[in-house]
Write a protein that holds these residues in place. Structure first.
Motif, PDB file in Angstrom:
ATOM      1  N   PHE A   1       0.786  -1.231   0.000  1.00  0.00           N
ATOM      2  CA  PHE A   1       0.000   0.000   0.000  1.00  0.00           C
ATOM      3  C   PHE A   1       0.820   1.285   0.000  1.00  0.00           C
ATOM      4  O   PHE A   1       0.520   2.196  -0.790  1.00  0.00           O
ATOM      5  CB  PHE A   1      -0.984  -0.024   1.179  1.00  0.00           C
ATOM      6  N   PRO A   2       1.850   1.442   0.835  1.00  0.00           N
ATOM      7  CA  PRO A   2       2.612   2.701   0.775  1.00  0.00           C
ATOM      8  C   PRO A   2       3.256   2.936  -0.584  1.00  0.00           C
ATOM      9  O   PRO A   2       3.485   4.084  -0.968  1.00  0.00           O
ATOM     10  CB  PRO A   2       3.681   2.519   1.870  1.00  0.00           C
ATOM     11  N   VAL A   3       3.546   1.847  -1.305  1.00  0.00           N
ATOM     12  CA  VAL A   3       4.218   1.979  -2.598  1.00  0.00           C
ATOM     13  C   VAL A   3       3.219   2.234  -3.719  1.00  0.00           C
ATOM     14  O   VAL A   3       3.445   3.080  -4.590  1.00  0.00           O
ATOM     15  CB  VAL A   3       5.024   0.695  -2.911  1.00  0.00           C
ATOM     16  N   ALA A   4       2.105   1.520  -3.707  1.00  0.00           N
ATOM     17  CA  ALA A   4       1.175   1.573  -4.837  1.00  0.00           C
ATOM     18  C   ALA A   4      -0.032   2.471  -4.604  1.00  0.00           C
ATOM     19  O   ALA A   4      -0.626   2.969  -5.565  1.00  0.00           O
ATOM     20  CB  ALA A   4       0.702   0.151  -5.173  1.00  0.00           C
ATOM     21  N   LEU A   5      -0.427   2.696  -3.339  1.00  0.00           N
ATOM     22  CA  LEU A   5      -1.639   3.464  -3.068  1.00  0.00           C
ATOM     23  C   LEU A   5      -1.589   4.909  -3.569  1.00  0.00           C
ATOM     24  O   LEU A   5      -2.637   5.442  -3.983  1.00  0.00           O
ATOM     25  CB  LEU A   5      -1.927   3.443  -1.562  1.00  0.00           C
ATOM     26  N   PRO A   6      -0.431   5.588  -3.550  1.00  0.00           N
ATOM     27  CA  PRO A   6      -0.418   6.964  -4.067  1.00  0.00           C
ATOM     28  C   PRO A   6      -0.950   7.093  -5.485  1.00  0.00           C
ATOM     29  O   PRO A   6      -1.488   8.152  -5.859  1.00  0.00           O
ATOM     30  CB  PRO A   6       1.064   7.353  -3.994  1.00  0.00           C
ATOM     31  N   PHE A   7      -0.838   6.044  -6.282  1.00  0.00           N
ATOM     32  CA  PHE A   7      -1.312   6.118  -7.660  1.00  0.00           C
ATOM     33  C   PHE A   7      -2.836   6.115  -7.743  1.00  0.00           C
ATOM     34  O   PHE A   7      -3.398   6.482  -8.772  1.00  0.00           O
ATOM     35  CB  PHE A   7      -0.741   4.953  -8.475  1.00  0.00           C
ATOM     36  N   LEU A   8      -3.500   5.703  -6.660  1.00  0.00           N
ATOM     37  CA  LEU A   8      -4.965   5.737  -6.641  1.00  0.00           C
ATOM     38  C   LEU A   8      -5.504   7.026  -6.057  1.00  0.00           C
ATOM     39  O   LEU A   8      -6.612   7.451  -6.398  1.00  0.00           O
ATOM     40  CB  LEU A   8      -5.503   4.546  -5.829  1.00  0.00           C
ATOM     41  N   VAL A   9      -4.739   7.654  -5.152  1.00  0.00           N
ATOM     42  CA  VAL A   9      -5.254   8.840  -4.447  1.00  0.00           C
ATOM     43  C   VAL A   9      -4.684  10.150  -4.980  1.00  0.00           C
ATOM     44  O   VAL A   9      -5.240  11.219  -4.698  1.00  0.00           O
ATOM     45  CB  VAL A   9      -4.963   8.718  -2.931  1.00  0.00           C
ATOM     46  N   VAL A  10      -3.582  10.085  -5.723  1.00  0.00           N
ATOM     47  CA  VAL A  10      -2.994  11.295  -6.304  1.00  0.00           C
ATOM     48  C   VAL A  10      -3.288  11.308  -7.798  1.00  0.00           C
ATOM     49  O   VAL A  10      -2.853  10.402  -8.527  1.00  0.00           O
ATOM     50  CB  VAL A  10      -1.467  11.352  -6.062  1.00  0.00           C
ATOM     51  N   PRO A  11      -4.023  12.284  -8.293  1.00  0.00           N
ATOM     52  CA  PRO A  11      -4.448  12.281  -9.698  1.00  0.00           C
ATOM     53  C   PRO A  11      -3.287  12.311 -10.702  1.00  0.00           C
ATOM     54  O   PRO A  11      -3.316  11.609 -11.710  1.00  0.00           O
ATOM     55  CB  PRO A  11      -5.316  13.545  -9.827  1.00  0.00           C
ATOM     56  N   LYS A  12      -2.280  13.105 -10.442  1.00  0.00           N
ATOM     57  CA  LYS A  12      -1.181  13.261 -11.389  1.00  0.00           C
ATOM     58  C   LYS A  12      -0.165  12.142 -11.201  1.00  0.00           C
ATOM     59  O   LYS A  12       0.358  11.927 -10.104  1.00  0.00           O
ATOM     60  CB  LYS A  12      -0.507  14.621 -11.180  1.00  0.00           C
ATOM     61  N   VAL A  13       0.125  11.423 -12.280  1.00  0.00           N
ATOM     62  CA  VAL A  13       1.005  10.256 -12.196  1.00  0.00           C
ATOM     63  C   VAL A  13       2.403  10.637 -11.732  1.00  0.00           C
ATOM     64  O   VAL A  13       3.010   9.945 -10.914  1.00  0.00           O
ATOM     65  CB  VAL A  13       1.069   9.530 -13.559  1.00  0.00           C
ATOM     66  N   SER A  14       2.935  11.748 -12.229  1.00  0.00           N
ATOM     67  CA  SER A  14       4.290  12.147 -11.856  1.00  0.00           C
ATOM     68  C   SER A  14       4.380  12.460 -10.364  1.00  0.00           C
ATOM     69  O   SER A  14       5.353  12.102  -9.683  1.00  0.00           O
ATOM     70  CB  SER A  14       4.731  13.369 -12.669  1.00  0.00           C
ATOM     71  N   THR A  15       3.346  13.090  -9.809  1.00  0.00           N
ATOM     72  CA  THR A  15       3.318  13.380  -8.369  1.00  0.00           C
ATOM     73  C   THR A  15       3.170  12.101  -7.557  1.00  0.00           C
ATOM     74  O   THR A  15       3.837  11.918  -6.532  1.00  0.00           O
ATOM     75  CB  THR A  15       2.159  14.342  -8.040  1.00  0.00           C
ATOM     76  N   ALA A  16       2.295  11.223  -8.037  1.00  0.00           N
ATOM     77  CA  ALA A  16       2.102   9.942  -7.355  1.00  0.00           C
ATOM     78  C   ALA A  16       3.394   9.133  -7.345  1.00  0.00           C
ATOM     79  O   ALA A  16       3.730   8.477  -6.354  1.00  0.00           O
ATOM     80  CB  ALA A  16       0.997   9.148  -8.038  1.00  0.00           C
ATOM     81  N   LEU A  17       4.128   9.185  -8.447  1.00  0.00           N
ATOM     82  CA  LEU A  17       5.398   8.465  -8.540  1.00  0.00           C
ATOM     83  C   LEU A  17       6.403   9.016  -7.535  1.00  0.00           C
ATOM     84  O   LEU A  17       7.130   8.260  -6.876  1.00  0.00           O
ATOM     85  CB  LEU A  17       5.943   8.588  -9.963  1.00  0.00           C
ATOM     86  N   LEU A  18       6.427  10.346  -7.380  1.00  0.00           N
ATOM     87  CA  LEU A  18       7.334  10.970  -6.419  1.00  0.00           C
ATOM     88  C   LEU A  18       6.968  10.574  -4.989  1.00  0.00           C
ATOM     89  O   LEU A  18       7.835  10.203  -4.185  1.00  0.00           O
ATOM     90  CB  LEU A  18       7.286  12.489  -6.580  1.00  0.00           C
ATOM     91  N   VAL A  19       5.673  10.642  -4.667  1.00  0.00           N
ATOM     92  CA  VAL A  19       5.213  10.265  -3.323  1.00  0.00           C
ATOM     93  C   VAL A  19       5.544   8.808  -3.035  1.00  0.00           C
ATOM     94  O   VAL A  19       6.010   8.455  -1.943  1.00  0.00           O
ATOM     95  CB  VAL A  19       3.692  10.513  -3.188  1.00  0.00           C
ATOM     96  N   SER A  20       5.307   7.946  -4.023  1.00  0.00           N
ATOM     97  CA  SER A  20       5.589   6.519  -3.855  1.00  0.00           C
ATOM     98  C   SER A  20       7.066   6.274  -3.571  1.00  0.00           C
ATOM     99  O   SER A  20       7.424   5.490  -2.681  1.00  0.00           O
ATOM    100  CB  SER A  20       5.166   5.758  -5.110  1.00  0.00           C
ATOM    101  N   ARG A  21       7.938   6.954  -4.295  1.00  0.00           N
ATOM    102  CA  ARG A  21       9.376   6.754  -4.111  1.00  0.00           C
ATOM    103  C   ARG A  21       9.850   7.294  -2.767  1.00  0.00           C
ATOM    104  O   ARG A  21      10.706   6.688  -2.120  1.00  0.00           O
ATOM    105  CB  ARG A  21      10.128   7.422  -5.260  1.00  0.00           C
ATOM    106  N   VAL A  22       9.293   8.420  -2.338  1.00  0.00           N
ATOM    107  CA  VAL A  22       9.663   8.968  -1.029  1.00  0.00           C
ATOM    108  C   VAL A  22       9.241   8.010   0.086  1.00  0.00           C
ATOM    109  O   VAL A  22      10.012   7.724   1.013  1.00  0.00           O
ATOM    110  CB  VAL A  22       9.027  10.357  -0.823  1.00  0.00           C
ATOM    111  N   LEU A  23       8.011   7.487  -0.002  1.00  0.00           N
ATOM    112  CA  LEU A  23       7.535   6.534   0.998  1.00  0.00           C
ATOM    113  C   LEU A  23       8.380   5.267   1.005  1.00  0.00           C
ATOM    114  O   LEU A  23       8.671   4.703   2.064  1.00  0.00           O
ATOM    115  CB  LEU A  23       6.067   6.191   0.734  1.00  0.00           C
ATOM    116  N   THR A  24       8.782   4.842  -0.179  1.00  0.00           N
ATOM    117  CA  THR A  24       9.616   3.641  -0.284  1.00  0.00           C
ATOM    118  C   THR A  24      10.958   3.852   0.408  1.00  0.00           C
ATOM    119  O   THR A  24      11.424   2.996   1.164  1.00  0.00           O
ATOM    120  CB  THR A  24       9.843   3.286  -1.764  1.00  0.00           C
ATOM    121  N   LEU A  25      11.583   4.997   0.143  1.00  0.00           N
ATOM    122  CA  LEU A  25      12.874   5.286   0.775  1.00  0.00           C
ATOM    123  C   LEU A  25      12.743   5.376   2.292  1.00  0.00           C
ATOM    124  O   LEU A  25      13.615   4.896   3.028  1.00  0.00           O
ATOM    125  CB  LEU A  25      13.438   6.599   0.215  1.00  0.00           C
ATOM    126  N   LEU A  26      11.650   5.966   2.757  1.00  0.00           N
ATOM    127  CA  LEU A  26      11.432   6.061   4.202  1.00  0.00           C
ATOM    128  C   LEU A  26      11.249   4.680   4.825  1.00  0.00           C
ATOM    129  O   LEU A  26      11.764   4.401   5.918  1.00  0.00           O
ATOM    130  CB  LEU A  26      10.208   6.935   4.487  1.00  0.00           C
TER     131      LEU A  26
END
Length: 225
Positions: free
Chosen positions: A160-185
């Motif tokens: 969920f922390p990795v893939a869920l941003p793509f469902l809740v963040v409309p812009k793919v590029s932003t969702a990708l950034l959020v996903s990567r930040v969560l992954t690193l954390l």
């Protein structure tokens, strides 16, 4: 360590689920599985339904591998208990105490053998000989099933922390950034926990795990994972 490897009653009677290494390892496994799908997402050329498809695929994959991992945990636990019972039976059926002590010494890891005296092994042999209610066959208990369920949940929840941003963040590029930040954390947190558990620098271990996770993820994607 010696007692844990031999005395099934004392070690398994206490309520326990997963230790720190198990929990972190399973979380990282689920994380890497989800990352293989996120790594294939292109922020520029992603189709309209790419986020939903990727999330469902990643979740389905982690559901399957979480189930496999949980079942294999039970298999591994049953096998280890079978080995310990075989050792106990060999000790109890030995014709001479020295033969029983030899069996116990052979069960130790090579690094421990020079550190354990025969007198210590004799104390364990005597304890085994005095105890008569050893189980006939290795079995699984409620705690083992709970541990297997915990493994399944950890692997699945890591999606969920990795893939869920793509469902809740409309812009793919932003969702990708959020996903990567969560992954690193999450990777840093995993390394921090392992470092503290092992007794050395938690922050350095966190940074090392983050770097290792990035390298492993890149290797998985390059290899077609």
């Amino acid at each position: 360590m010696l007692t844990t490897s031999i005395d099934t009653h004392a070690a398994e009677a206490r309520p326990r689920l997963l230790d720190t290494v198990d929990r972190v390892s399973e979380m990282c496994f689920g994380l890497f599985m989800a990352l293989t799908f996120v790594g294939a997402v292109s922020a520029v050329a992603a189709p309209a339904d790419a986020a939903r498809t990727m999330f469902i695929t990643a979740l389905g994959c982690n559901l399957a591998w979480g189930l496999v991992d949980a079942v294999m945990y039970l298999v591994r636990t049953l096998t280890e208990r079978g080995r310990r019972l075989s050792l106990i039976k060999a000790v109890r059926s030995a014709n001479d105490p020295s033969d029983a002590i030899a069996c116990l010494r052979n069960a130790l890891s090579p690094a421990l053998r020079p550190l354990v005296e025969d007198a210590e092994l004799e104390a364990i042999r005597s304890c085994i000989a005095r105890t008569s209610d050893w189980p006939v066959t290795p079995t699984l208990g409620a705690q083992d099933l709970l541990a297997a369920a915990a493994i399944f949940l950890i692997v699945v929840l890591a999606t969920f922390p990795v893939a869920l941003p793509f469902l809740v963040v409309p812009k793919v590029s932003t969702a990708l950034l959020v996903s990567r930040v969560l992954t690193l954390l999450m990777l840093f947190g995993a390394g921090l926990a392992l470092g503290r558990h092992a007794g050395f620098g938690g922050w350095m271990a966190g940074l090392a795990m983050t770097v290792l996770g990035v390298v492993l993820t890149a290797a998985i994607i390059l290899l077609g994972g």
